[in-house]
Design an enzyme around this catalytic site. Sequence first.
Site, PDB file in Angstrom:
ATOM      1  N   LYS A 272       0.842  -1.191   0.000  1.00 52.34           N
ATOM      2  CA  LYS A 272       0.000   0.000   0.000  1.00 52.34           C
ATOM      3  C   LYS A 272       0.881   1.246   0.000  1.00 52.34           C
ATOM      4  CE  LYS A 272      -4.382   1.233   2.166  1.00 52.34           C
ATOM      5  NZ  LYS A 272      -5.329   0.912   3.261  1.00 52.34           N
TER       6      LYS A 272
ATOM      7  N   ARG B  48     -25.630  -0.689   6.208  1.00 52.07           N
ATOM      8  CA  ARG B  48     -25.362  -2.084   5.857  1.00 52.07           C
ATOM      9  C   ARG B  48     -25.863  -3.048   6.928  1.00 52.07           C
ATOM     10  NH1 ARG B  48     -20.772  -2.433   2.282  1.00 52.07           N
ATOM     11  NH2 ARG B  48     -19.735  -4.004   3.549  1.00 52.07           N
TER      12      ARG B  48
ATOM     13  N   GLU C 213     -20.128  -4.542   9.506  1.00 45.64           N
ATOM     14  CA  GLU C 213     -21.093  -3.788  10.299  1.00 45.64           C
ATOM     15  C   GLU C 213     -22.230  -4.667  10.821  1.00 45.64           C
ATOM     16  OE1 GLU C 213     -18.889  -1.009   7.679  1.00 45.64           O
ATOM     17  OE2 GLU C 213     -20.004  -2.865   7.304  1.00 45.64           O
TER      18      GLU C 213
END
Length: 624
Positions: A282, A396, A368
Site C-alpha cells: 500500500k 449495511r 457492520e
Amino acid sequence: MAGLLETISGPESLRKLSLRELNILAGELREVIISTCSGNGGHLAPSLGVIELTIALHAVYNSPNDKIVWDVGHQAYAHKLLTGRREQFGTLRRLGGISGFPKRCESPHDAFDVGHSSTSISAALGMALARDLKREKNKVLAVIGDGSMTGGLAYEGLNHAGHLNRDMVVILNDNEMSISENVGALSSFLSRTITSEFVHKIKKDVEGFLENMDGLGRGVLQVAKRAEESLKGLFTPGMLFEAFGFEYVGPIDGHNIELLMQTLENVKRFDDAVLIHVLTKKGKGYGPAETNPSLFHGVGPFDVTTGKVAKGKGGAASYTLLFGEALNKIADDNEKIVAITAAMPDGTGLSAFAAKHPDRFFDVGIAEQHGVTFAAGLAGRGLKPVFAVYSSFLQRAYDQIFHDVCLQNLPVVFAIDRAGVVGSDGPTHHGVFDLSYLRSFPQMTLMAPKDENELQHMLFTAINHDGPSAVRYPRGNGHGVAIDQEFRELAIGTGELLRDGDDVAILALGTMVYPSMEAADLLAAEGLNVAVANMRYVKPIDRELVLEMAAKTGRLVTVEENVLQGGFGSAILELLEEEGLSHLPVTRIGFPDCFIEQGEQPELRTRYGLDPTGIAKSIKGSML
C-alpha cells in the site's frame, strides 16, 4: 503531464507497449496520482498499491467487453487514467468533476458503481451468470482487497461462486503481507506451473479419467488431491479458497508487471472459477504513503516533497475528536462500557480509547452486520456497547438494528459519525438517510446535537438510557463553544427554545440549528420575528414544544441535514396530523429525493438551500 501516459487513449494502447515501457508508464501514473491527490485529497495509498496490477489487467483483458469490478473502488485512480479520463483527472472528487470511485454513468469501463466494500465478488458472479445465460463471450474479474475480505458479503459471494463454478476470476489484492524473496520465488514458480495451459488440461483430463474408473481409480484421485493440497497448504493459503471451490493461484508479486501479465494470460484460458492471490504494498512508490499507509489511505491535500498533510482551517476541534474524548472520560467511571468499530478506529475517534482501555475495545473489521449483533450480545449480558460508525456504513446493518437490537430493546448506543453530507467522497458516503430509517424502529431513541458540547451530554444520556439509542453528528469541526467539565443527562424527548418569535417558528435539528439562528437574523432585518427551537430529539419528539410553537406562530419550518422522505420534517407532519392540525402550513427544508453529488460540505449545503441564506429564502418564499 508528459510522456507515455499522453499516448494512452484507452486500454488498447497498452498492448502496443514493451515491458520496459509499461514499467515507465507505471512511474508516470504514480506521479500524476500523487500530484492530483496532493491538491484534491483522495485515496492515495490504495491507488498507488495497484498500479502495476491495473496495467496488467488492462493489457491482458479487453475492457469494457471484459468486465473488471473493483471492490470499494477507492483504488481505481490508475484505472480511470488508462480508460480515457486523463484530461479530466484534475477534477477528481471536485464538485462537477469525476468521481473518486467507479461510476457506470462516467465510463463504460466502470462495470459497477461502488464505494462500500465486499460487493465485488457477488456483482461479478451476477455478471458472469448473465453472460452465460445470454450466451455471450467475455471475461469477468473482481479485484478485492484483503481488508474487504473481512466483510461477510465477500464470503457469501465466494460460497455461491464456488458452487456455481462459472468462468470468473477473483483477484485478492493482499497489501498486508510482505513478500519474502525465497517464499515469493517458490510461489511464483508454483503459480506459473499450476496455471500453464498444458498442466491445467492434463490435470482435468487425469481427474476425469480416474473418476470414471472403479474404486481404485477414485482412491488414487483422492491421494493425488491430498498430495496437491498438502503442497499448496504448506506454502500458500490456497486451501481456504479451494474449499470454496476456487482454483487458487499465488501468492505472486503484485508489482511485477511481467509476472502479472503471464499469470493473467494463463488464467484467461480457464473456464472455471479462479482466485489469484496478489501481494502488493500500500502506498507503493511514495515514501510517506509507504511509511504511513493509514494516514494516506484517504488523505486531504498535502505537500508532495515532505508528505506533510495540510492543516485544516483551524478553529474548534472536530466532533469526532470530542466524541472520543468524552467516551474515554465516561468509560473511566463506568467499567461496563465497551467500544466497537468496523475497521475505523482512527476515523471514528476510538484510537485513544483503544490505547487506554484495550480490553474493552473491539475492531470487528469491515463487518457492520456482525458489529451490531455483537453489540447486542454484549448488551444482553449487562454491558454498555457503543458502536461508533459512519452513517452510510451503518445502513449495511439495517436488519441487525431491527432484529437484534430494537426488537429486544437492548441498550446499544450508536454513535453515528459523518451524518449529513461528508464532502468529496460523494453519494456512496453521504449520511443523509439515517434519520429516516432509524426513526421507523420502535424502541429507538434518536438525537442530534447542535454543537460539540451538546454532543458529549447526548453521549452521556444515551449511555445511561435503558434501551437502543443513536446520536448522529457531522464530519468536521465543531463551533468552538465552551465544553462543560461535568456531564449531564438531557431529558429524553425535550428540546429548547433558543429564540422567541411570533411570525414563524423554525424547528431545527443538529447541524441546522446555528444556520437557522443566522437565518432568523437575516429575516429579522427584513421585519420578520422568527422563533428558533433546537429540537434535539427526532424520536421521541418534544410534542409540547412543537404544539406551543404551532399555537403561537401558526406557521412552522423544519430544517434537517437529511433526506425529506421519512425524516425529521415528516415526523413533525405526523405529529400535527395526530393532533388534528394537518391544516397548519409547514415548510420542510432538507435534501430532495435524489442522491447528492460530491462536493465540499459548504458547497453542497449552499446548493441545496441548507445555509443561512437558503433557509431564509425558503421561509420568505413560503410566506408569499
